[in-house]
Design an enzyme around this catalytic site. Structure first.
Site, PDB file in Angstrom:
ATOM      1  N   GLN A 107      40.154  29.097  30.890  1.00  0.00           N
ATOM      2  CA  GLN A 107      41.427  29.009  31.605  1.00  0.00           C
ATOM      3  C   GLN A 107      41.706  27.613  32.129  1.00  0.00           C
ATOM      4  OE1 GLN A 107      42.110  31.894  34.707  1.00  0.00           O
ATOM      5  NE2 GLN A 107      41.566  33.620  33.389  1.00  0.00           N
ATOM      6  N   PRO A 138      38.276  38.429  32.621  1.00  0.00           N
ATOM      7  CA  PRO A 138      38.587  38.938  31.283  1.00  0.00           C
ATOM      8  C   PRO A 138      37.369  38.827  30.369  1.00  0.00           C
ATOM      9  CG  PRO A 138      40.250  37.353  32.026  1.00  0.00           C
ATOM     10  CD  PRO A 138      39.107  37.272  32.987  1.00  0.00           C
ATOM     11  N   ASP A 332      49.429  36.809  34.982  1.00  0.00           N
ATOM     12  CA  ASP A 332      49.217  35.591  35.771  1.00  0.00           C
ATOM     13  C   ASP A 332      48.769  34.410  34.914  1.00  0.00           C
ATOM     14  OD1 ASP A 332      46.608  37.141  35.705  1.00  0.00           O
ATOM     15  OD2 ASP A 332      45.911  35.280  36.602  1.00  0.00           O
ATOM     16  N   GLN A 333      48.120  34.684  33.771  1.00  0.00           N
ATOM     17  CA  GLN A 333      47.611  33.586  32.954  1.00  0.00           C
ATOM     18  C   GLN A 333      48.713  32.804  32.252  1.00  0.00           C
ATOM     19  OE1 GLN A 333      43.765  33.850  30.762  1.00  0.00           O
ATOM     20  NE2 GLN A 333      43.970  36.041  31.126  1.00  0.00           N
ATOM     21  N   HIS A 357      47.873  37.887  41.958  1.00  0.00           N
ATOM     22  CA  HIS A 357      47.440  36.750  41.148  1.00  0.00           C
ATOM     23  C   HIS A 357      48.641  36.004  40.575  1.00  0.00           C
ATOM     24  CE1 HIS A 357      43.316  38.232  41.304  1.00  0.00           C
ATOM     25  NE2 HIS A 357      42.926  37.179  40.622  1.00  0.00           N
TER      26      HIS A 357
END
Length: 401
Positions: A107, A138, A332-333, A357
């Protein structure tokens, strides 16, 4: 020069108050050349401050961006990050030593490898060592089958621009996994527009295990398929829906220690992807692990959005701290990519409001960029996130205007 600029002070205790603030702040700092000072890191966690995997991620970002990093020791609650120049292509390795999540290392590093000031730059390689399949992060299969396909499909990444290879599984508590990622940079990211959900058109899944009998894989798949087949009001196993859930037993040399897990994903007609996952543990029947992953996928589908999210049980007298209810990770990613994209992104999320998040990721993006976010709740209860991105320009290495 970035070193001469005053550092932007980031409060690490805001909203979700976890490692996400650290990762997103550092990534945007490196891309935009803005020094940051982050304090109150993981302030509400026990223990607070950096854990080993956070420190490893910071050190990886510092290497990629030629940054000056101070204060990054295990347990530290404040760091200073002064970015230098990102020079690509490059080959980078990060080792959490423990079973720290490789996906959380990905990330922080992935946005930094997407952009290069020179068109046609060859791919960079990233080797991540640590845990590949654990709770509270994840699983690496989620990144491979949900996150990366979504980024390719909706942010204009050409085929083959990002490839992920699981070289060795690393289960909790031993870790020792190895993941190789190849990233060919692009000129800029396109805005993503995912507003129509549509029906489920495909359900995929991988049940992975190592050092355990073949029956473990079969039972996880059986539990997942049975739970999906019994779902009411959701046609996820109909004749027009392709379902392909497989199991794979890793060779001894392809894993360190015994472990298991399963990741499921549903692809929607409108281009959205919903995930569900579970990790095996001692005393839990493999059937129940597959069942848990399927239930998580079904909850995400019933929320009726185009992306999944992290949801929590609310705090109570008996549970004063937020507790995970179910774990999904896409919403959120993608916020950081919406902020960097060229144009206005629009993503339709499920009912019940944004995950904490996601709110945190938006807050960080607004602190460091000029991206403009709008969050609208529709009469149906769905939430739409809109973002006018900053059109980060890979060719010039500056913001396009």
């Amino acid at each position: 020069m970035a070193a001469a600029m005053a550092s932007l002070l980031i409060d690490g205790s805001v909203l979700e108050g976890g490692g996400q603030i650290l990762r997103n702040s550092t990534s945007l700092s490196a891309l935009l050349g803005k020094p940051v000072s982050i304090h109150k890191i993981r302030n509400a966690r026990k223990p607070p401050g950096l854990r080993n995997q956070h420190r490893t991620g910071l050190e990886l970002a510092a290497r990629i961006s030629s940054a000056q990093l101070t204060g990054a020791t295990t347990g530290s609650e404040a760091i200073d990050f002064v970015p230098g120049r990102i020079v690509l292509p490059g080959s980078f390795t990060a080792d959490s030593v423990t079973a720290g999540s490789t996906t959380l290392l990905l990330q922080i590093a992935l946005p930094l490898l997407f952009f290069s000031p020179a068109p046609g730059t060859p791919p960079s390689t990233l080797v991540l060592l640590g845990g590949t399949n654990a709770t509270l992060a994840p699983q690496i299969d989620y990144s491979q089958h949900v996150l990366l396909p979504f980024l390719r499909r909706h942010f204009g990444l050409p085929p083959g621009s990002v490839e992920l290879e699981i070289r060795r599984r690393g289960y909790y508590p031993r870790g020792g996994g190895e993941v190789k990622v190849s990233v060919a940079p692009v000129e800029r990211l396109c805005a993503a527009k995912v507003l129509k959900r549509g029906r489920v058109r495909y359900v995929g899944g991988i049940a992975h295990f190592a050092g355990l009998p073949m029956s473990v894989g079969r039972e996880m798949v059986f539990g997942a398929r049975k739970t999906l087949g019994e779902a009411e009001g959701l046609d996820v196993t109909g004749e027009d829906v392709e379902v392909d859930i497989r199991f794979k037993r890793e060779r001894n040399e392809d894993s360190k220690g015994a472990g298991s897990g399963i990741v499921l994903w549903a692809e929607l007609e409108g281009g959205g992807i919903i995930g569900g996952s579970a990790v095996g543990s001692k005393g839990i029947e493999p059937y129940r692990v597959g069942e848990e992953a399927a239930q998580e996928l079904l909850r995400g589908l019933r929320a009726d959005g185009c992306v999944d999210e992290v949801c929590y049980l609310p705090a109570s007298r008996n549970n004063p701290r937020l507790t995970f209810l179910y774990l999904q990770w896409l919403q959120d990613q993608i916020i950081i990519y919406m902020a960097l994209a060229d144009g206005k992104s629009e993503i339709r999320c499920g009912k019940g409001g944004l995950a904490l998040h996601t709110k945190t990721a938006i807050w960080v993006a607004e602190q460091l960029t000029e991206a403009k976010f709008e969050v609208e709740e529709e009469p149906s209860g769905h939430t739409v996130i809109r973002c006018q991105g900053i059109a980060y320009n890979t060719c010039s290495g500056v913001l396009a205007r």
